[in-house]
Design an enzyme around this catalytic site. Structure first.
Site, mmCIF file in Angstrom:
data_model
loop_
_atom_site.group_PDB
_atom_site.id
_atom_site.type_symbol
_atom_site.label_atom_id
_atom_site.label_comp_id
_atom_site.label_asym_id
_atom_site.label_seq_id
_atom_site.Cartn_x
_atom_site.Cartn_y
_atom_site.Cartn_z
ATOM 1 N N HIS A 1 40.577 48.308 39.884
ATOM 2 C CA HIS A 1 41.546 48.127 38.616
ATOM 3 C C HIS A 1 41.193 46.830 37.741
ATOM 4 C CE1 HIS A 1 44.551 48.603 35.441
ATOM 5 N NE2 HIS A 1 45.224 47.707 35.892
ATOM 6 N N ASP B 1 47.900 50.418 39.339
ATOM 7 C CA ASP B 1 46.971 51.115 38.730
ATOM 8 C C ASP B 1 45.569 51.188 39.603
ATOM 9 O OD1 ASP B 1 48.223 52.087 36.551
ATOM 10 O OD2 ASP B 1 47.816 49.946 35.436
ATOM 11 N N GLU C 1 51.425 53.495 40.719
ATOM 12 C CA GLU C 1 52.298 53.237 39.612
ATOM 13 C C GLU C 1 51.526 54.298 38.594
ATOM 14 O OE1 GLU C 1 52.311 51.541 35.741
ATOM 15 O OE2 GLU C 1 50.389 51.629 36.713
#
Length: 103
Positions: free
Chosen positions: A39, A60, A86
């Site tokens: 990410h 993420d 998330e």
């Protein structure tokens, strides 16, 4: 050392650095392994085993390679019982990667 800084310094002395893909046994039957999340630089997801049960926790993550980041990849055979993720942008449609990188 100020009285505000001392507790922080004592806490930092208890921190242990962990590498990606390094299995850490916390106590018998409890372990975790961090994996690259793809990410942002330094983002990790954690595969945790407690007894016979496993959980993958991640903020993420991104499974597509980008110009500056590789994709998140779990080793073959890692199949968590539970996934906790998330989801800030779970319902957001985004432009394709080529358009984002062009901007």
């Amino acid at each position: 050392i100020s009285s505000l800084l001392l507790p922080l310094l004592l806490l930092l002395l208890q921190v242990t650095a962990v590498d990606l893909c390094q299995r850490v046994c916390v106590e018998p039957g409890v372990e975790f392994t961090p994996y690259y999340a793809g990410h942002v630089l330094g983002a990790a997801m954690f595969h945790t085993r407690i007894g016979a049960h496993t959980v993958l926790y991640t903020g993420d993550f991104n499974t597509s390679p980008e110009r500056h980041l590789g994709p998140a990849v779990l080793p073959r055979g890692v199949r968590p019982d539970i996934l906790i993720s998330e989801s800030t942008y779970a319902t957001t449609l985004r432009d394709g990667r080529a358009a984002r990188e062009r901007d």
